[in-house]
Design a protein around this motif. Structure first.
Motif, PDB file in Angstrom:
ATOM      1  N   VAL A  59       0.830  -1.209   0.000  1.00 47.95           N
ATOM      2  CA  VAL A  59       0.000   0.000   0.000  1.00 47.95           C
ATOM      3  C   VAL A  59       0.864   1.257   0.000  1.00 47.95           C
ATOM      4  O   VAL A  59       0.506   2.262  -0.606  1.00 47.95           O
ATOM      5  CB  VAL A  59      -0.958  -0.012   1.213  1.00 47.95           C
ATOM      6  N   PHE A  60       2.008   1.222   0.674  1.00 45.55           N
ATOM      7  CA  PHE A  60       2.951   2.339   0.609  1.00 45.55           C
ATOM      8  C   PHE A  60       4.361   1.772   0.545  1.00 45.55           C
ATOM      9  O   PHE A  60       4.625   0.637   0.955  1.00 45.55           O
ATOM     10  CB  PHE A  60       2.795   3.294   1.804  1.00 45.55           C
ATOM     11  N   ASN A  61       5.258   2.564   0.007  1.00 47.90           N
ATOM     12  CA  ASN A  61       6.638   2.110  -0.183  1.00 47.90           C
ATOM     13  C   ASN A  61       7.415   2.147   1.127  1.00 47.90           C
ATOM     14  O   ASN A  61       7.149   2.968   1.998  1.00 47.90           O
ATOM     15  CB  ASN A  61       7.348   2.993  -1.223  1.00 47.90           C
ATOM     16  N   GLY A  62       8.358   1.237   1.239  1.00 46.15           N
ATOM     17  CA  GLY A  62       9.227   1.234   2.405  1.00 46.15           C
ATOM     18  C   GLY A  62       8.821   0.234   3.462  1.00 46.15           C
ATOM     19  O   GLY A  62       7.669  -0.202   3.529  1.00 46.15           O
ATOM     20  N   LYS A  63       9.799  -0.104   4.303  1.00 42.55           N
ATOM     21  CA  LYS A  63       9.580  -1.073   5.372  1.00 42.55           C
ATOM     22  C   LYS A  63       8.602  -0.518   6.400  1.00 42.55           C
ATOM     23  O   LYS A  63       8.654   0.670   6.723  1.00 42.55           O
ATOM     24  CB  LYS A  63      10.926  -1.397   6.030  1.00 42.55           C
ATOM     25  N   PRO A  64       7.703  -1.350   6.905  1.00 44.06           N
ATOM     26  CA  PRO A  64       6.747  -0.885   7.924  1.00 44.06           C
ATOM     27  C   PRO A  64       7.461  -0.358   9.168  1.00 44.06           C
ATOM     28  O   PRO A  64       8.533  -0.838   9.543  1.00 44.06           O
ATOM     29  CB  PRO A  64       5.934  -2.141   8.249  1.00 44.06           C
ATOM     30  N   GLN A  65       6.837   0.641   9.794  1.00 43.27           N
ATOM     31  CA  GLN A  65       7.426   1.228  10.999  1.00 43.27           C
ATOM     32  C   GLN A  65       7.066   0.437  12.255  1.00 43.27           C
ATOM     33  O   GLN A  65       7.788   0.455  13.241  1.00 43.27           O
ATOM     34  CB  GLN A  65       6.923   2.673  11.148  1.00 43.27           C
ATOM     35  N   HIS A  66       5.904  -0.230  12.197  1.00 42.00           N
ATOM     36  CA  HIS A  66       5.422  -1.014  13.333  1.00 42.00           C
ATOM     37  C   HIS A  66       5.179  -2.428  12.812  1.00 42.00           C
ATOM     38  O   HIS A  66       5.782  -2.844  11.816  1.00 42.00           O
ATOM     39  CB  HIS A  66       4.149  -0.361  13.880  1.00 42.00           C
ATOM     40  N   THR A  67       4.293  -3.188  13.447  1.00 46.96           N
ATOM     41  CA  THR A  67       4.015  -4.536  12.932  1.00 46.96           C
ATOM     42  C   THR A  67       2.916  -4.516  11.878  1.00 46.96           C
ATOM     43  O   THR A  67       2.542  -5.561  11.365  1.00 46.96           O
ATOM     44  CB  THR A  67       3.613  -5.511  14.062  1.00 46.96           C
ATOM     45  N   ASN A  68       2.401  -3.337  11.550  1.00 45.53           N
ATOM     46  CA  ASN A  68       1.382  -3.214  10.500  1.00 45.53           C
ATOM     47  C   ASN A  68       2.018  -3.440   9.132  1.00 45.53           C
ATOM     48  O   ASN A  68       2.952  -2.722   8.761  1.00 45.53           O
ATOM     49  CB  ASN A  68       0.752  -1.827  10.510  1.00 45.53           C
ATOM     50  N   VAL A  69       1.508  -4.419   8.402  1.00 51.82           N
ATOM     51  CA  VAL A  69       1.930  -4.644   7.015  1.00 51.82           C
ATOM     52  C   VAL A  69       0.675  -4.526   6.157  1.00 51.82           C
ATOM     53  O   VAL A  69      -0.244  -5.342   6.260  1.00 51.82           O
ATOM     54  CB  VAL A  69       2.588  -6.024   6.832  1.00 51.82           C
ATOM     55  N   CYS A  70       0.633  -3.495   5.309  1.00 49.83           N
ATOM     56  CA  CYS A  70      -0.564  -3.192   4.521  1.00 49.83           C
ATOM     57  C   CYS A  70      -0.316  -3.549   3.061  1.00 49.83           C
ATOM     58  O   CYS A  70       0.655  -3.068   2.456  1.00 49.83           O
ATOM     59  CB  CYS A  70      -0.912  -1.717   4.652  1.00 49.83           C
ATOM     60  N   PHE A  71      -1.210  -4.369   2.508  1.00 52.58           N
ATOM     61  CA  PHE A  71      -0.970  -4.858   1.147  1.00 52.58           C
ATOM     62  C   PHE A  71      -2.276  -5.245   0.463  1.00 52.58           C
ATOM     63  O   PHE A  71      -3.286  -5.505   1.105  1.00 52.58           O
ATOM     64  CB  PHE A  71      -0.032  -6.073   1.177  1.00 52.58           C
ATOM     65  N   TRP A  72      -2.204  -5.266  -0.866  1.00 44.63           N
ATOM     66  CA  TRP A  72      -3.283  -5.830  -1.680  1.00 44.63           C
ATOM     67  C   TRP A  72      -2.864  -7.199  -2.176  1.00 44.63           C
ATOM     68  O   TRP A  72      -1.683  -7.432  -2.478  1.00 44.63           O
ATOM     69  CB  TRP A  72      -3.558  -4.955  -2.899  1.00 44.63           C
ATOM     70  N   TYR A  73      -3.812  -8.096  -2.248  1.00 42.78           N
ATOM     71  CA  TYR A  73      -3.586  -9.353  -2.958  1.00 42.78           C
ATOM     72  C   TYR A  73      -4.382  -9.295  -4.252  1.00 42.78           C
ATOM     73  O   TYR A  73      -5.598  -9.054  -4.230  1.00 42.78           O
ATOM     74  CB  TYR A  73      -4.018 -10.568  -2.141  1.00 42.78           C
ATOM     75  N   LEU A  74      -3.706  -9.497  -5.376  1.00 46.66           N
ATOM     76  CA  LEU A  74      -4.342  -9.500  -6.689  1.00 46.66           C
ATOM     77  C   LEU A  74      -4.450 -10.933  -7.186  1.00 46.66           C
ATOM     78  O   LEU A  74      -3.427 -11.580  -7.472  1.00 46.66           O
ATOM     79  CB  LEU A  74      -3.544  -8.671  -7.699  1.00 46.66           C
ATOM     80  N   PRO A  75      -5.665 -11.477  -7.289  1.00 50.48           N
ATOM     81  CA  PRO A  75      -5.841 -12.841  -7.816  1.00 50.48           C
ATOM     82  C   PRO A  75      -5.310 -12.951  -9.247  1.00 50.48           C
ATOM     83  O   PRO A  75      -5.208 -11.938  -9.959  1.00 50.48           O
ATOM     84  CB  PRO A  75      -7.362 -13.042  -7.776  1.00 50.48           C
TER      85      PRO A  75
END
Length: 494
Positions: free
Chosen positions: A403-419
């Motif tokens: 969702v955004f560039n760069g390593k997460p700052q906390h344990t939140n990892v935000c992403f899309w999965y595209l089938p």
């Protein structure tokens, strides 16, 4: 008398047998919760679940056997938040010492408003809050604080105290006695800031949202610009809430720059560290909270999140001694008599908004005794290591987009999965429209299969994406691998 003793002994035997059976039910549930072969959830739709059991309340009492059946049914359909593959919320896991402390707290069944009814618990709150203030960096741990029913209430306390500090007359005369106030917070901040403004009569329109950068951090220049704009419009800026660990992105606002602006314009500075405040326990990650020691007034810190203390356990730490008491006290003579035979500073209830206040301190204190500060540090570091592992696994993996560039700052990892069927679509609008539906469908399938749970949401103009958070110390690298494979299994036909 002999007959009475026989009856009393028999009643005690029944009671002890009942409690032992309840303990057996609880221990079985705990064992299941940590078993990866069991479901995270046995999902049923609300109407179906209402019909599966008789949940209605009756005029006549039920037998203890019926009560045990109700206990089993309740846990059967409960979410196993201790399960190593439950990632749905910021509060996960189940610590055994914390659980034991919770049982003891309920057994003691007392109230936190005075020393006379909760002597040990009041002292433990005093000791623990002082330790937390020392860790923040406040000199000699001086200050004040209280444990409240969650971060939302802690944040509202912070706004209440800021208003009182600037306009003490508001306590007696109300909002008509003060000018129109303005509060400032990031557009990515927790909804509790606006909710607190609504509850306190300040109004949600008086909460001015500050722009965040791509990674979710507040932009200090926009804060300064909007403070000046508010002043020109006749508002009185009184409160800035920075966030240490935003709910969705896990972003840490630049606290030092924000603190400097607050000092320049004489605005009270609060840090909402409900999610990220615990990183101050980690020597590896505490730099993300640089500047928190400057928070002029207060800090919200929720040990029931990254420290895995059983719900609920939320602290508001206040730098100025006596401020909470002056703001909230009502001198109820039936509780806070001034001629008691002990030090009245330990009667903490008059500085709280609540009268009845649950004992939340013992879970944290006992876990701290069992783990030590280094134990909490290791636990936090492990969760952040797992999140980095997930990020590295999916950032270049086919079918995933961050969702955004760069390593997460906390344990939140935000992403899309595209089938597979969506990855090469040329119509961007159609692709976006279809992608918006992917996360909700996969989440629904997760719950129906009971294999795992991960949250999703939109953010601004971004369509639904997964927000993975890790706060359960029981999770492993294998659980992260399982999550990736499960998302792909459940979403391959979409």
């Amino acid at each position: 008398m002999r007959q009475y003793n026989i009856v009393a002994t028999y009643s005690l035997l029944i009671t002890m047998t009942f409690l032992q059976e309840v303990v057996d039910i609880l221990l079985a549930y705990i064992t299941e919760s940590f078993d990866r072969e069991t479901k995270v959830i046995d999902f049923h739709y609300p109407n179906e679940l209402l019909q599966r059991n008789n949940w209605e309340l009756q005029d006549e009492p039920e037998t203890l056997d019926d009560i045990l059946i109700s206990c089993r049914a309740t846990l059967k359909y409960a979410i196993k938040t201790a399960h190593p593959r439950y990632f749905n919320q910021l509060s996960t896991g189940l610590d055994m010492v914390g659980l034991a402390a919770d049982w003891l707290t309920s057994t003691a069944n007392t109230n936190m408003f005075t020393y006379e009814v909760a002597p040990v618990f009041v002292l433990l709150e005093y000791v623990t809050l002082k330790k937390m203030r020392e860790i923040i960096g406040w000199e000699d741990g001086r200050g004040d604080g209280i444990f409240s029913p969650g971060g939302a209430i802690s944040n509202m306390y912070a706004m209440l105290l800021a208003r009182f500090k600037m306009f003490p007359e508001v306590k007696e005369k109300g909002m008509s006695s003060v000018p129109r106030l303005a509060a400032f917070t990031s557009e990515h901040s927790h909804f509790s800031i606006k909710k607190g403004a609504a509850a306190l009569g300040i109004g949600t329109e008086s909460v001015i949202c500050i722009k965040a950068d791509e990674s979710g951090k507040m932009i200090p220049a926009d804060l300064e610009r909007k403070i000046l704009e508010a002043k020109q419009k006749g508002f009185v800026p009184f409160f800035v809430s920075a966030t240490a660990g935003t709910t969705v992105y896990g972003a840490f606002d630049p606290l030092i720059a924000i603190s400097d602006i607050c000092k320049k314009y004489q605005v009270w500075f609060h840090v909402d560290g409900a999610w990220g405040g615990s990183l101050i326990m980690s020597r590896m990650h505490k730099w993300k909270l640089d500047g928190v020691e400057r928070s002029v007034l207060k800090l919200t810190w929720n040990p029931h999140k990254m420290m895995a203390v059983p719900l609920q356990c939320s602290a508001l730490l206040v730098r100025e001694e006596g401020l909470m008491q002056n703001c909230n006290q009502m001198h109820a003579c039936y509780l806070f008599q001034q001629d008691k035979h002990y030090d009245l500073s330990y009667d903490t209830g008059d500085k709280a908004l609540q009268c009845g206040r649950h004992v939340d301190i013992f879970k944290l204190w006992l876990m701290w005794r069992a783990k030590g500060t280094i134990g909490f540090e290791a636990q936090i570091d492990k969760c952040l290591e797992l999140s980095e592992y997930l990020y590295n696994k999916i950032k270049d993996r086919e079918g995933y987009e961050m969702v955004f560039n760069g390593k997460p700052q906390h344990t939140n990892v935000c992403f899309w999965y595209l089938p597979p069927g969506m990855r090469y679509m040329e119509d961007k609008e159609e692709k976006k429209k279809r992608l918006h539906k992917v996360a909700p469908v996969i989440k629904a399938r997760m719950m129906e299969y009971g294999t795992t749970m991960v949250s999703y949401q939109p953010q601004g103009d971004k369509v639904n994406f997964f927000r993975m958070v890790i706060s359960n110390p029981a999770a492993t690298f294998e659980d992260i691998d399982f999550l990736i494979e499960e998302i792909e299994r459940l979403g391959q036909d979409l």
